[in-house]
Design an enzyme around this catalytic site. Sequence first.
Site, PDB file in Angstrom:
ATOM      1  N   ARG A 132       1.093  -1.144  -0.095  1.00 41.82           N
ATOM      2  CA  ARG A 132       0.422  -0.306   0.194  1.00 41.82           C
ATOM      3  C   ARG A 132       0.739   1.214   0.304  1.00 41.82           C
ATOM      4  NH1 ARG A 132      -4.331  -1.819   1.796  1.00 41.82           N
ATOM      5  NH2 ARG A 132      -3.444  -2.950   3.126  1.00 41.82           N
ATOM      6  N   THR A 133       1.821   0.914   1.180  1.00 41.07           N
ATOM      7  CA  THR A 133       3.022   2.553   0.658  1.00 41.07           C
ATOM      8  C   THR A 133       3.554   2.696   0.227  1.00 41.07           C
ATOM      9  OG1 THR A 133       2.984   2.045   3.778  1.00 41.07           O
ATOM     10  CG2 THR A 133       4.134   3.791   2.297  1.00 41.07           C
ATOM     11  N   LYS A 149      24.093  -8.555  -1.870  1.00 45.46           N
ATOM     12  CA  LYS A 149      25.529  -9.432  -1.157  1.00 45.46           C
ATOM     13  C   LYS A 149      26.791  -8.206  -0.477  1.00 45.46           C
ATOM     14  CE  LYS A 149      24.612  -8.876  -6.731  1.00 45.46           C
ATOM     15  NZ  LYS A 149      24.868  -7.756  -7.919  1.00 45.46           N
ATOM     16  N   HIS A 202       6.112   6.280  11.083  1.00 45.59           N
ATOM     17  CA  HIS A 202       5.557   6.157   9.931  1.00 45.59           C
ATOM     18  C   HIS A 202       5.228   6.932   9.454  1.00 45.59           C
ATOM     19  CE1 HIS A 202       4.293   4.383   6.461  1.00 45.59           C
ATOM     20  NE2 HIS A 202       3.476   3.293   6.610  1.00 45.59           N
ATOM     21  N   ARG A 212      11.576   2.728   2.689  1.00 44.10           N
ATOM     22  CA  ARG A 212      11.614   2.152   4.513  1.00 44.10           C
ATOM     23  C   ARG A 212      12.356   1.027   4.923  1.00 44.10           C
ATOM     24  NH1 ARG A 212       6.000  -1.064   4.796  1.00 44.10           N
ATOM     25  NH2 ARG A 212       5.354   1.169   5.039  1.00 44.10           N
TER      26      ARG A 212
END
Lengths: 178, 308
Positions: B59-60, B87, B137, B109
């Site tokens: 969603r975000t 890596k 958030h 995020r």
Amino acid sequence: MQKRLLLDLTHFEITIKRLCCQLIENHDDFSNSVIIGLQPRGVFLAHRIHKNLQELTGIKNIALGELDVTFYRDDFRRREINAPSETRIDFSIADKKVILIDDVLFTGRTIRSGMDAMLDIGRPAKVELMVLVNRRYSRHLPIEPDYVGIQVDTIRSEKVIVEWKETDGKDAVWLLTE
Amino acid sequence: MSSLSTKHLLGIKDLSAEDIQLIFSTADNFKEVLNRQIKKVPSLRDITIANLFFENSTRTRLSFELAEKRLSADIVNFSASSSSVSKGETLIDTVNNILAMKVDIVVMRHPHAGAANFLARHVNARIVNAGDGAHEHPTQALLDAYSIREKEGSLKGKKVVIVGDILHSRVALSNIFCLQKMGAEVMVCGPTTLMPKYISSLGVKVSHNLREALNWCDVANMLRIQMERQDIRYFPSLREYIQLFGLNMDMLNSLKKPVTIMHPGPINRGVEITSEVADSVQSIILNQVENGVAIRMAVLYLLASRVD
């Protein structure tokens, strides 16, 4: 700082009346025309023209909208941004004759943003431009008005101030010189 | 005032009430744009935005991507699973490599709290925190508060209860900051084990009884039970949690007054709320999603105006 009066109350009213008469000549009964004022200051002229047109013609349902151009400006990030105003156009402009209205025409950049913003809303048949004050010889873009209240020849450092009864207490146009 | 007091959006904690108000009023304008036939404005034509998602999100991420596209920004997407992070590249190296390609804004995020803050100190770009660990958030809190404002008219004096896993929730923390700054009263409600120890020091009421909390509030924000973060057993069984903290239609109808229901998504239907509650007229869950795009457009627009 010098302040010179360009339009006093009497001439202000006469000018508005004359602009209305010019519109009536070109737009008959306004059934296929819409008026759109540019935010923030062109809206005052648009409302004034709208009111006078209704009084002069007796037609009650002339479409009137307000358009904000903030998100379409080309000087975003080049200077302090203006807080956006409301866009309120609750009618279709598709195939209509649009009368775009602003208070002062200077570089033409605001009108360019206005036309882009308007075209994102619909495809009009024709667009005309009305301004209360046309500052000549200062254009950055090839844009000219169809209806003009007054013409002024100014240099860049000068400023044109339009005062409205609604916000400033009286109607007047001033020229400020450094 | 027409610009934010901060260069980045790292958390609600750094924003003033005026900043939040400015984001809301700008979002009002974008909401009008989103209801047009052409839902796009050219404001961010010359801005490039990188979306860095080191943790899963649907969603975000979609909401940010849409917001960016509707502002006409150029965007690049990056997710940890398909990148050089696996890596062994460090966060600063990864981001600096992306910035070398002339990126102006980074939306990130990250599973670790403070990652956005760290990045803001070390790289030369505007940072938007799209969730960092159990910390903040901010855009979710902004869209939640904006949705309450839209439904209830204002936030001042409104009573909001946040129900569920407060311990692991960045949504809860950002919501508490945001709602308090806008003059709302906040209560948190959940099992003792899912309540941070010193939560009341934030000036919130604490309850462990769902009915009592719902009878107090105007709005209930029902958080998701984060199954992926239940590393130890915080409650004996899901069934017990549902019985004590799950909201069903019977309880909703038996309250003293109608309560607005919110959920940040994704919903575990039948756990924190039943399907009937999620789809009821009192639920504004889909309005939250719709408002998310407008809020993110507002945040990006206001931050971009400060790109040098």
